[in-house]
Design a protein around this motif. Sequence first.
Motif, PDB file in Angstrom:
ATOM      1  N   ALA A 312       0.856  -1.194   0.000  1.00 42.30           N
ATOM      2  CA  ALA A 312       0.000   0.000   0.000  1.00 42.30           C
ATOM      3  C   ALA A 312       0.888   1.239   0.000  1.00 42.30           C
ATOM      4  CB  ALA A 312      -0.920   0.002   1.211  1.00 42.30           C
ATOM      5  N   ASN A 313       0.511   2.253  -0.783  1.00 40.46           N
ATOM      6  CA  ASN A 313       1.258   3.507  -0.892  1.00 40.46           C
ATOM      7  C   ASN A 313       0.351   4.679  -0.512  1.00 40.46           C
ATOM      8  OD1 ASN A 313       3.999   2.836  -2.313  1.00 40.46           O
ATOM      9  ND2 ASN A 313       2.451   1.664  -3.418  1.00 40.46           N
ATOM     10  N   LEU A 314       0.913   5.605   0.263  1.00 36.21           N
ATOM     11  CA  LEU A 314       0.184   6.790   0.701  1.00 36.21           C
ATOM     12  C   LEU A 314       1.015   8.031   0.398  1.00 36.21           C
ATOM     13  CD1 LEU A 314      -0.037   4.395   3.155  1.00 36.21           C
ATOM     14  CD2 LEU A 314      -1.842   5.963   3.877  1.00 36.21           C
ATOM     15  N   TYR A 315       0.332   9.163   0.099  1.00 33.97           N
ATOM     16  CA  TYR A 315       1.016  10.424  -0.205  1.00 33.97           C
ATOM     17  C   TYR A 315       0.295  11.562   0.523  1.00 33.97           C
ATOM     18  CZ  TYR A 315       3.576   7.913  -3.811  1.00 33.97           C
ATOM     19  OH  TYR A 315       4.402   7.026  -4.466  1.00 33.97           O
ATOM     20  N   ILE A 324      -0.401  11.087  -9.201  1.00 38.56           N
ATOM     21  CA  ILE A 324      -0.563  10.584  -7.831  1.00 38.56           C
ATOM     22  C   ILE A 324      -1.413  11.571  -7.060  1.00 38.56           C
ATOM     23  CG2 ILE A 324       0.637  10.039  -5.678  1.00 38.56           C
ATOM     24  CD1 ILE A 324       3.026   9.171  -7.376  1.00 38.56           C
ATOM     25  N   GLY A 325      -2.375  11.052  -6.290  1.00 44.65           N
ATOM     26  CA  GLY A 325      -3.260  11.893  -5.501  1.00 44.65           C
ATOM     27  C   GLY A 325      -2.991  11.754  -4.020  1.00 44.65           C
ATOM     28  N   GLY A 358      -9.091   7.158  -4.703  1.00 42.66           N
ATOM     29  CA  GLY A 358      -9.122   8.601  -4.510  1.00 42.66           C
ATOM     30  C   GLY A 358      -8.749   9.378  -5.754  1.00 42.66           C
ATOM     31  N   THR A 359      -7.937  10.409  -5.554  1.00 41.44           N
ATOM     32  CA  THR A 359      -7.509  11.270  -6.663  1.00 41.44           C
ATOM     33  C   THR A 359      -6.636  10.508  -7.646  1.00 41.44           C
ATOM     34  OG1 THR A 359      -7.516  13.106  -5.071  1.00 41.44           O
ATOM     35  CG2 THR A 359      -6.464  13.495  -7.190  1.00 41.44           C
ATOM     36  N   THR A 360      -5.915   9.520  -7.174  1.00 45.79           N
ATOM     37  CA  THR A 360      -5.110   8.704  -8.097  1.00 45.79           C
ATOM     38  C   THR A 360      -6.002   7.977  -9.090  1.00 45.79           C
ATOM     39  OG1 THR A 360      -3.466   8.406  -6.337  1.00 45.79           O
ATOM     40  CG2 THR A 360      -3.338   6.914  -8.216  1.00 45.79           C
TER      41      THR A 360
END
Length: 384
Positions: A312-315, A324-325, A358-360
């Motif tokens: 899992a990746n988070l920004y 990427i969002g 989400g935005t991604t």
Amino acid sequence: MRTHPHALRFSFSRSVSSLVLLLAWACSAPGIAVAQQASTAPSSSPVMAMGAMQGMDQNSMPGVRMPADASNTSAPLHATKSEKKPTKKPSDGRADMNLQTMPKMPSAAVLGTPPGDMPSMAHRSEPLPHQHGTGSKPDMRMEPMQGGNAPTNARSPDYSQGVGYGSMKGMDMADNAAQSMVLIDQIEAVHGRDANGQDWEGEGWYGNDSNKFWIRTEGERSAGKFENGDLEAFWNHSLATYWSTQLGARQDVGVGLGRTWLAFGVQGISPYWFELEATAYAGRSGRTAARVRAEYELLLAQKLILQPELEANLYGRDDPQRRIGTGLSDVQFGLRLRYEMRREFAPYIGVNFVNRMGTTADFARQYHQPVFDRQIVAGIRIWF
């Protein structure tokens, strides 16, 4: 004067007893001829029941209980010779019991315990009830064979006991020597819903048990174009037996501008042998990110291994140039079945699921990419 019948019976029994004692003395007198004649001649002397002798009531003797024998009590003293001849009973394999040579066993009344509560013959540290205050031998207590604390000088700190390695080289264990390894965990062809491509994932390290130089990389290529990838370099320091901290940097490559991050994380093996990685990133302009990975190896057979993997990746901020969002960007779950032809070389097949959120997900729709993609993968796993 009339004699009482009981007096006559007592006088007769006493005469019989005197006669038996006289015969026993005559047989035990020195004489070889008499002994040989007694040993060779068939025995015809009557067998006397113990119950027939007065004053020899075995039921009244302490510690001895004999079953009642109706034949002995009812047999007359003037029985015929054929009746007095003992009959040979079939042997049941047990030795004959001689009551005259048997030691007396104390009864339950003497021991002071009920018949059902007799002490067992097992080893025990406490004395038996009848041993208290009788002046018997001291109690034999069985102390434990092992236990307690070893003395401080029982062994040397390095277990060498003062013995050196000598003049031979290589006799030390060298358990802190530098080691290295390169693992290409995934190099595979991918068949997705909209396009085909290639993915890779690998890592390598060099160092000792406490400190290592660690590198890690992963990325993907789709429709003949290099989509995205990253390269990480860490100083890996051992924190516990199965856990270590990582401090280093990450460089993103691929579509859009390249990003450089400072990285700090932990990795290790949790109970039940789950391999875990958690890394936090900080970049320019206040950008932040995080990545969490977990994988497990399930041994179906000696060489057949099923490996599930979750990432899992988070920004912390939107990055339109890299599509990427903010927030949870994507979650990937893979399931790969490999066959280890050798431990260092194993082909595999599997399936991989990618879900953008989400935005991604909005960026994916804008660039005509699937939000949810199911991919069939096939590749090899190599390490050296």
